[in-house]
Design an enzyme around this catalytic site. Structure first.
Site, PDB file in Angstrom:
ATOM      1  CG  ASP A  93      -1.782   1.221   1.352  1.00  0.00           C
ATOM      2  OD1 ASP A  93      -2.461   1.529   0.356  1.00  0.00           O
ATOM      3  OD2 ASP A  93      -1.781   1.898   2.395  1.00  0.00           O
ATOM      4  CB  SER A  94       0.248   4.808  -0.454  1.00  0.00           C
ATOM      5  OG  SER A  94      -0.807   4.992   0.469  1.00  0.00           O
ATOM      6  CB  CYS A 138      -2.865   0.392  -2.627  1.00  0.00           C
ATOM      7  SG  CYS A 138      -2.883   2.125  -3.108  1.00  0.00           S
ATOM      8  CD  GLU A 145       0.349   6.763   5.965  1.00  0.00           C
ATOM      9  OE1 GLU A 145       1.434   6.705   6.556  1.00  0.00           O
ATOM     10  OE2 GLU A 145      -0.236   5.748   5.525  1.00  0.00           O
ATOM     11  CB  CYS A 167      -9.117   4.832   0.571  1.00  0.00           C
ATOM     12  SG  CYS A 167      -7.466   5.186   1.224  1.00  0.00           S
ATOM     13  CG  HIS A 219      -4.757   4.989   4.451  1.00  0.00           C
ATOM     14  ND1 HIS A 219      -4.254   4.528   3.251  1.00  0.00           N
ATOM     15  CD2 HIS A 219      -3.689   5.442   5.167  1.00  0.00           C
ATOM     16  CE1 HIS A 219      -2.942   4.705   3.246  1.00  0.00           C
ATOM     17  NE2 HIS A 219      -2.570   5.246   4.392  1.00  0.00           N
TER      18      HIS A 219
HETATM   19  N1  DGL Z   1      -4.697   3.191   0.892  1.00  0.00           N
HETATM   20  C1  DGL Z   1      -4.643   3.512  -0.494  1.00  0.00           C
HETATM   21  C2  DGL Z   1      -5.919   3.270  -1.211  1.00  0.00           C
HETATM   22  O1  DGL Z   1      -6.545   2.293  -0.896  1.00  0.00           O
HETATM   23  C3  DGL Z   1      -3.858   4.723  -0.881  1.00  0.00           C
HETATM   24  C4  DGL Z   1      -4.283   6.019  -0.345  1.00  0.00           C
HETATM   25  C5  DGL Z   1      -3.336   7.137  -0.714  1.00  0.00           C
HETATM   26  O2  DGL Z   1      -2.126   6.954  -0.582  1.00  0.00           O
HETATM   27  O3  DGL Z   1      -3.815   8.199  -1.141  1.00  0.00           O
HETATM   28  O4  DGL Z   1      -6.311   3.973  -2.091  1.00  0.00           O
END
Ligand code: DGL
Length: 278
Positions: free
Chosen positions: A10-11, A73, A153, A187, A189
């Site tokens: 993931d990011s 992600c 984050e 997302c 997150h």
């Molecule tokens: N968690 C990621 C997603 O599912 C990336 C979110 C991001 O870095 O903007 O999109």
């Protein structure tokens, strides 16, 4: 049986929502997790940049001998899945968008489905396509939420945090107006701030966790290849991040409810670009 690890990226912290579901469903599986925290958030980057990051991440994990890849992600799924599939033809590659769309299609009663996601995911139209492939008459309302990933984050995940409440309230409003009964946390997150989102949408709205939804698909793919791990053992767990190890470990450990400190290393993916750690 195949005891090699699963590669997950993931990011940043978001893919830990898939890790949590994986560790609960299949504690015997080993995994290597990469959070590209140096480049987060991905959601406000261009498709070309997201494809570049995704290529480095998959190469980094492949170099660790993984038996499958979980692209945890949504933003990479929406913008780079074709490339990841082409780069990794020999191992199963599982994404989060199709499993989440399937879970939402199964959960909705009204056919009004909301999506909360990053700019790059919403702009791709990937969720509308995936939901409509299953429910052609569904009404899909997708809202980009650029403030949420930076809040997660930086560790601002407390549901009483005023900045979090204000952001979630703003993004939830169009979904309430559209009368959605099911909302995809598009997302990975967002399940980390699930209680804040649920408070803004109300108790009658079903929330779909895209990271968790992908784990069943991952395990089914491994089972289909007779590639599940050794169920008599506890799997190994390794985490890598590309910046901010301390914050990554702090927020990640609180979310997972286990201490990741001894399992987490920071790596320079810039070196990966030059082939030094691949
Ligand atoms: N968690 C990621 C997603 O599912 C990336 C979110 C991001 O870095 O903007 O999109």
């Amino acid at each position: 049986m195949d005891t090699r690890p699963i590669g997950i990226f993931d990011s940043g912290l978001g893919g830990l929502t898939a890790v949590k579901a994986l560790a609960a469903a299949a504690p015997w599986e080993s995994f290597v997790y990469l959070g590209d925290t140096a480049n987060a958030p991905y959601g406000d980057k261009t498709p070309a940049q997201i494809r570049g990051f995704s290529r480095i991440n998959t190469a980094f994990l492949r170099a660790r001998g993984v038996k499958a890849l979980l692209v945890a992600c949504n933003t990479s799924n929406a913008n780079a899945m074709d490339q990841v599939l082409a780069d990794d033809p020999d191992i199963p590659v599982i994404g989060v968008i199709e499993p989440a769309a399937a879970a939402a299609a199964a959960a909705t009663r009204s056919g009004r489905i909301g999506v909360l996601a990053t700019h790059a995911t919403v702009a791709s139209g990937a969720y509308e396509r995936a939901v409509k492939a299953l429910l052609p008459d569904a009404a899909v309302t997708a809202v980009a939420c650029p403030r949420l990933v930076p809040l997660v984050e930086s560790g601002r995940t407390d549901p009483s945090d005023p900045a979090l409440i204000a952001a979630v309230e703003e993004y939830a409003a169009p979904l309430r107006e559209a009368g959605t009964d099911t909302v995809i946390l598009g997302c990975t997150h967002y399940p980390i701030i699930r209680s804040a989102i649920s408070a803004a949408l109300g108790p009658d709205v079903a929330l779909v966790d895209s990271g968790a939804a992908s784990v069943d698909a991952l395990l089914a793919a491994l089972k289909g290849r007779d590639a599940l791990g050794d169920k008599t053992k506890t799997g190994g767990r390794r985490f890598f991040c590309s910046a901010g190890r301390e914050q990554f470990v702090k927020t990640g450990s609180a979310f997972l409810d286990w201490d990741m400190a001894g399992q987490t290393e920071q790596v320079d993916l810039g070196e990966a670009r030059h082939g030094q750690i691949l």
